[in-house]
Design a protein around this motif. Sequence first.
Motif, PDB file in Angstrom:
ATOM      1  N   UNK A 173       0.828  -1.224   0.000  1.00 36.12           N
ATOM      2  CA  UNK A 173       0.000   0.000   0.000  1.00 36.12           C
ATOM      3  C   UNK A 173       0.857   1.266   0.000  1.00 36.12           C
ATOM      4  N   UNK A 174       2.092   1.144   0.554  1.00 37.42           N
ATOM      5  CA  UNK A 174       2.918   2.354   0.661  1.00 37.42           C
ATOM      6  C   UNK A 174       4.232   2.283  -0.086  1.00 37.42           C
ATOM      7  N   UNK A 175       4.733   1.078  -0.385  1.00 41.72           N
ATOM      8  CA  UNK A 175       6.052   1.003  -1.031  1.00 41.72           C
ATOM      9  C   UNK A 175       6.159  -0.233  -1.931  1.00 41.72           C
ATOM     10  N   UNK A 176       6.684  -0.023  -3.115  1.00 42.72           N
ATOM     11  CA  UNK A 176       6.848  -1.118  -4.067  1.00 42.72           C
ATOM     12  C   UNK A 176       8.180  -1.813  -3.875  1.00 42.72           C
ATOM     13  N   UNK A 177       8.403  -2.335  -2.674  1.00 43.73           N
ATOM     14  CA  UNK A 177       9.649  -3.022  -2.356  1.00 43.73           C
ATOM     15  C   UNK A 177       9.336  -4.213  -1.462  1.00 43.73           C
ATOM     16  N   UNK A 178      10.140  -5.270  -1.608  1.00 41.98           N
ATOM     17  CA  UNK A 178       9.923  -6.485  -0.800  1.00 41.98           C
ATOM     18  C   UNK A 178      10.740  -6.450   0.484  1.00 41.98           C
ATOM     19  N   UNK A 179      11.347  -5.347   0.784  1.00 43.62           N
ATOM     20  CA  UNK A 179      12.377  -5.301   1.820  1.00 43.62           C
ATOM     21  C   UNK A 179      11.844  -5.190   3.254  1.00 43.62           C
ATOM     22  N   UNK A 180      10.590  -4.862   3.426  1.00 46.47           N
ATOM     23  CA  UNK A 180      10.137  -4.481   4.773  1.00 46.47           C
ATOM     24  C   UNK A 180       9.082  -5.443   5.334  1.00 46.47           C
ATOM     25  N   UNK A 181       9.049  -5.519   6.670  1.00 49.31           N
ATOM     26  CA  UNK A 181       8.124  -6.465   7.307  1.00 49.31           C
ATOM     27  C   UNK A 181       6.998  -5.748   8.059  1.00 49.31           C
ATOM     28  N   UNK A 182       6.812  -4.480   7.776  1.00 54.42           N
ATOM     29  CA  UNK A 182       5.716  -3.757   8.413  1.00 54.42           C
ATOM     30  C   UNK A 182       5.976  -2.266   8.380  1.00 54.42           C
ATOM     31  N   UNK A 183       4.988  -1.508   8.850  1.00 53.69           N
ATOM     32  CA  UNK A 183       5.151  -0.052   8.813  1.00 53.69           C
ATOM     33  C   UNK A 183       4.204   0.640   9.770  1.00 53.69           C
ATOM     34  N   UNK A 184       4.446   1.922   9.961  1.00 49.70           N
ATOM     35  CA  UNK A 184       3.520   2.761  10.723  1.00 49.70           C
ATOM     36  C   UNK A 184       3.274   4.026   9.913  1.00 49.70           C
ATOM     37  N   UNK A 185       2.041   4.146   9.405  1.00 47.68           N
ATOM     38  CA  UNK A 185       1.661   5.340   8.650  1.00 47.68           C
ATOM     39  C   UNK A 185       1.338   6.452   9.643  1.00 47.68           C
ATOM     40  N   UNK A 186       1.804   7.654   9.323  1.00 46.63           N
ATOM     41  CA  UNK A 186       1.537   8.835  10.165  1.00 46.63           C
ATOM     42  C   UNK A 186       1.146   9.974   9.224  1.00 46.63           C
ATOM     43  N   UNK A 187      -0.125  10.344   9.276  1.00 48.91           N
ATOM     44  CA  UNK A 187      -0.587  11.411   8.360  1.00 48.91           C
ATOM     45  C   UNK A 187      -0.331  12.815   8.910  1.00 48.91           C
TER      46      UNK A 187
END
Length: 437
Positions: A173-187
Amino acid sequence: MNARVRLPVHTDQHAPSYYAASANRSLAFPELAGDERADVCIVGGGFSGLNSAIELVRRGFSVVLLEARQIGWGASGRNGGQLIRGVGHDVERFAPVIGDEGVREIKRLGLEAVEIVRRRIEEFAIDCDLTWGYCDLANKPADLAGFAEDAEALRALGYRHELRLLQPGQMHEVVGSERYVGGLIDMGSGHLHPLNLALGEAAAAAALGVRLFERSPVLRIQHGAEALVHTARGRVRAKTLILGCNAYLNDLEPGLGGKVLPAGSYLIATEPLSEEQAQALIPQNMALCDQRVALDYYRLSADRRLLFGGACHYSGRDPADIAAYMRPKMLQVFPQLADVRIDYQWGGMIGIGANRLPQIGRLAEHPNVYYAQAYSGHGVNATHLAGRLLAEAIAGEQSRGFDVFARVPHMTFPGGRHLRSPLLALGMLWYRLKELL
Ligand SMILES: Cc1cc2nc3c(=O)[nH]c(=O)nc-3n(C[C@H](O)[C@H](O)[C@H](O)COP(=O)(O)OP(=O)(O)OC[C@H]3O[C@@H](n4cnc5c(N)ncnc54)[C@H](O)[C@@H]3O)c2cc1C
């Protein structure tokens, strides 16, 4: 083909960055010649100096600002443009010195800092591509667990912006990369064109009556009840002095210079991408940052270039070819960019403090000299806060924020100017090795 541009760290011109190439105004202020007098003299024409100037002139002070090269020449005109909530790291560590109330105050001010930038841009209608949306990227599951705690803590502080945790399967949803295992969106965080912000603030300061001078390096300070500041062709006499030189302070005030370690950070900008390419890389046009010690930070520019930054050189030496150095890092995240041209490459100096809390205070031995520095790579918001806190303190207003920051002691790096970089390089190598284990 990659552009091969050398980094002119020691020239008076802006670094050959994407920002310099897309600056939307060209300002020229005179060199200081002759004698000036002011209530406050500010040294440094980055965000720290400019925001102190705006806050002070608004409070009725007469202000002279001296910049060694051009407005925004330092980190303020070269950075990643990521406007991220918070100041400092692990601020709970300072509770024994500033109390729980002080810790809460710093956390609250870390949120307020972004609002100061937002209001500055709105008030002066500064065109700097401000875009809301930021995502912390998890390199390992423990990072994701930490994000959940961060989100809880922010909500408990009354953070009013959307925060959303992303699980591994949602990262697309936020990045076209396979490198990450999760995220925190902050608007409530986002990104902007930092040089255009600095130029807009300089124009605002000038319109409010601040006297700005460029190509006017301060060579010597004579301390006293009034400070007398010398440049090659002029002098400024002022009741109060502010030092806002951050990683470029060098030996101008050695006691302060020893508390900030300059570390090189580098960026590349691709050619403009097609709408489809840009959408595939960063679908919601957020700023993104991973969690490693030598972190990757990246985002899209308004004309859809990928601006990819990272690395931290503590050695005091810049890579001979920044694009050759940074491109493999970009391709590790986005291998699909293998055929994309690099149009710009540049770097700048981050000012690192030993405890990574911005250093905001006044000199014990010269109480009419104030300073703000050592934002440790996270200064777009904190510099704006520092300007406010310095002005409150100088105006004699009740400033809980200034008092809290000024109470935190800051270590002088051992080894003097020439040894402290290699010592820190060794320390950072140790942390990177730990990440790999
Ligand atoms: C490559 C890079 C990427 C970064 N990315 C981000 C990011 O994405 N988000 C974020 O929040 N932060 C980031 N930072 C950090 C942020 O840019 C800085 O914390 C902030 O800009 C510091 O502003 P400042 O005004 O204190 O210092 P600077 O902008 O460095 O300004 C100091 C000024 O002082 C002047 N000066 C020095 N000595 C003298 C003298 N003797 N006389 C007169 N003038 C003098 C210099 O010429 C310079 O213009 C980054 C920094 C770098 C280098």
